[in-house]
Scaffold this motif. Structure first.
Motif, mmCIF file in Angstrom:
data_model
loop_
_atom_site.group_PDB
_atom_site.id
_atom_site.type_symbol
_atom_site.label_atom_id
_atom_site.label_comp_id
_atom_site.label_asym_id
_atom_site.label_seq_id
_atom_site.Cartn_x
_atom_site.Cartn_y
_atom_site.Cartn_z
ATOM 1 N N SER A 1 0.822 -1.211 0.000
ATOM 2 C CA SER A 1 0.000 0.000 0.000
ATOM 3 C C SER A 1 0.856 1.262 0.000
ATOM 4 C CB SER A 1 -0.956 0.000 1.191
ATOM 5 O OG SER A 1 -0.218 0.019 2.390
ATOM 6 N N HIS B 1 -8.132 5.133 5.233
ATOM 7 C CA HIS B 1 -7.399 4.052 4.569
ATOM 8 C C HIS B 1 -6.600 3.235 5.587
ATOM 9 C CE1 HIS B 1 -8.506 5.091 0.427
ATOM 10 N NE2 HIS B 1 -8.786 6.232 1.010
ATOM 11 N N GLU C 1 -8.997 -1.223 6.287
ATOM 12 C CA GLU C 1 -8.754 -2.366 5.396
ATOM 13 C C GLU C 1 -7.443 -3.086 5.718
ATOM 14 O OE1 GLU C 1 -8.468 0.775 4.574
ATOM 15 O OE2 GLU C 1 -6.896 1.142 3.092
ATOM 16 N N HIS C 2 -6.609 -2.463 6.579
ATOM 17 C CA HIS C 2 -5.329 -3.085 6.951
ATOM 18 C C HIS C 2 -5.439 -3.928 8.220
ATOM 19 C CE1 HIS C 2 -2.701 -0.581 4.268
ATOM 20 N NE2 HIS C 2 -3.780 0.177 4.308
ATOM 21 N N HIS D 1 -3.609 -5.129 2.371
ATOM 22 C CA HIS D 1 -5.049 -4.922 2.572
ATOM 23 C C HIS D 1 -5.669 -6.279 2.890
ATOM 24 C CE1 HIS D 1 -5.498 -0.885 0.231
ATOM 25 N NE2 HIS D 1 -4.790 -0.779 1.336
HETATM 26 ZN ZN LIG Z 1 -4.825 0.947 2.598
#
Ligand SMILES: [Zn+2]
Ligand SMILES: [Zn+2]
Length: 385
Positions: free
Chosen positions: A26, A171, A174-175, A215
Motif C-alpha cells: 500500500s 485508509h 482495510e489493513h 489490505h
Molecule cells: Zn490501505
C-alpha cells in the motif's frame, strides 16, 4: 478462520489474485508475495487470511513504510468535476463540514505522516487535533503540523474514553485483521454524539485492490456497513459518490441493538466472486495485448504497480496526470505526464470499464499525441459497467 466482518466461522479460498504470484504494497512498491483471496460464504466479504511468513513480511512493510514516496510524501490529488484539483483528504473533509460542530477534538487513527491532520488543520480551524499510529516513525513530523496537540503510538488502550468528537480511520480499516474489536474500542473513545469517519478502497469499483498485499479486507458498500453495524455504528452521511474508487462513511454511535447475525445474500456472494474473476481475466487481457510493441500503463496507483508484477513484458512508460509523481521510477520504468509521452503506444487502462473509457476520452481531448495511442480497456461486468 472467522470472517472479518460478520464473524462467520469459516471462509473459503478463491485463489491467487492475478495470473502469477506478485502484488503491490500500500506504500506503492512491487511485492513478490502472492495475494491469496478468501470469501465469506455468509456475507460475501472478500478478505485475506495471511500465513505467518506473509504476516512477518507485512510487518516489515509497516516498519519501513514510506507514504506516497512517488510524490515526495504528498497524498493523492483528486480531480472533481468543475473544481480545481485538491488533496483527497481535503475534498472529503469539506464534504463532511456541514455535519460537524464548529469546534471539537479530532483523533486520526493510523495518521501516517499526517495527510488528514494537514487538511483538518486548515479546514477545521476551531478544532484540537490528535494523531495515533502503530510506531513513532512520523511523531516529530506530525507534532509540527498546525493544530496538532498530541501524538500517541502503541496500544489504542492508551487513549482516553469519551474524549473525541471525530475519530478518523483513513485508509486504515482495510489493513486491520479482525477489525471488529478495534472498531468497538474506537466507539468507546467518542463523546456521545461523536462521529467516526471511515474511508477505504471500494472493491466493487476497483477490484485491483485485491492485489494490495497488506489490505486484509476488500470492502463493498454492503460489507463495510455490516462491519460498522456489528461494531455499534450507523451511517450519518454516505459519501460513496465522493471519490470514484473509495467508500466513505461518516458514522455515529447507533442507538439500535447490534445485529446478532446477517443473512446470506446470494447477490453479494456472486458479486465478490465476479470481482475476483474480473480481476484475473483483466490481467490476462492486458498480458496478452502487450506481448509485442511498445506500451505504457496509465496511472502509478496500486493497479498500475501491481501490473508490473503480472505482465510478461515491461512497459516503456507509466503515464500519470499527477505531476507530483513526474520523474519517479518503479522497477526502472519512469513515470511521465501523458503530454510528454511518445506516439503509437498501446496504453493499458487498469480501471473499471466505464472509468477507463471516460479517462481515455478525457486524455484524447487534452493531449494531441494520444490520438496515435491504442487504449486497452477492460471488459464491463455486472458490478463494473
Ligand atoms: Zn490501505
Ligand atoms: Zn462474513
Amino acid at each position: 478462520m472467522n470472517c472479518f466482518t460478520c464473524q462467520n466461522e469459516s471462509v473459503s479460498e478463491l485463489g491467487v489474485a492475478g495470473i502469477r504470484p506478485g502484488s503491490v504494497t500500500s506504500d506503492s512498491w512491487t511485492c513478490r508475495l502472492a495475494a491469496v483471496i478468501h470469501q465469506c460464504p455468509r456475507c460475501g466479504h472478500l478478505q485475506k487470511h495471511h500465513d505467518k511468513a506473509t504476516l512477518e513480511a507485512i510487518n516489515e512493510i509497516y516498519r519501513t513504510y514510506a507514504p506516497h514516496h512517488l510524490a515526495q510524501g504528498n497524498e493523492q490529488v483528486v480531480f472533481p468535476e468543475g473544481l480545481s484539483p485538491r488533496p483527497r483528504t481535503w475534498y472529503t473533509l469539506e464534504k463532511c463540514l456541514p455535519s460537524l460542530p464548529a469546534n471539537g477534538r479530532l483523533l486520526d487513527v493510523g495518521c501516517g505522516n499526517g495527510a488528514v491532520l494537514k487538511s483538518a488543520g486548515a479546514l477545521l480551524k476551531g478544532w484540537e487535533l490528535h494523531g495515533y499510529d502503530l510506531n513513532d516513525k512520523h511523531r516529530d513530523e506530525v507534532l509540527r503540523l498546525p493544530g496538532v496537540a498530541s501524538f500517541t503510538s502503541g496500544s489504542l488502550k492508551k487513549l482516553p474514553h469519551r474524549e473525541y468528537d471525530l475519530v478518523v480511520l483513513w485508509h486504515t480499516l482495510e489493513h486491520i485483521p479482525s477489525p471488529l474489536g478495534p472498531l468497538a474500542e474506537l466507539r468507546d473513545l467518542l463523546k456521545p454524539g461523536g462521529f467516526l469517519l471511515v474511508q477505504v478502497p471500494d472493491v466493487e469499483r476497483t477490484p485491483f485492490d485485491m492485489a494490495v498485499i497488506d489490505h486484509t479486507s476488500h470492502f463493498s458498500r454492503r460489507t463495510l456497513e455490516i462491519l460498522c453495524r456489528q461494531a455499534g455504528f450507523e451511517v450519518a452521511m454516505d459519501g460513496t459518490p465522493w471519490i470514484h474508487n473509495c467508500l466513505t462513511l461518516l458514522l455515529r454511535k447507533s442507538t439500535l441493538p447490534v445485529p446478532s447475525s446477517q443473512t446470506v445474500d446470494a447477490i453479494t456472494l456472486a458479486g465478490g466472486r465476479a470481482q475476483f474473476d474480473w480481476y484475473n481475466s483483466t490481467v490476462r487481457l492486458f498480458d496478452e495485448s502487450t506481448r509485442e510493441g511498445e506500451f505504457a500503463i496509465f496511472g502509478a496507483g496500486m493497479a498500475g504497480i501491481a501490473l508490473l508484477t503480472q505482465l510478461t513484458r515491461k512497459p516503456t512508460l507509466i503515464l500519470d496526470e499527477d505531476r507530483q509523481r513526474d520523474g519517479s521510477k518503479l522497477e526502472g520504468v519512469t513515470i511521465t505526464p501523458p503530454d510528454r509521452a511518445t506516439a503509437n503506444l498501446k496504453v493499458i487502462m487498469p480501471f473499471a470499464a466505464s472509468n477507463a473509457a471516460r479517462i481515455a476520452a478525457k486524455v484524447r481531448a487534452a493531449v494531441p499525441v494520444a490520438a496515435t495511442w491504442q487504449f486497452i480497456i477492460p471488459a464491463a461486468s455486472a458490478t463494473n459497467p
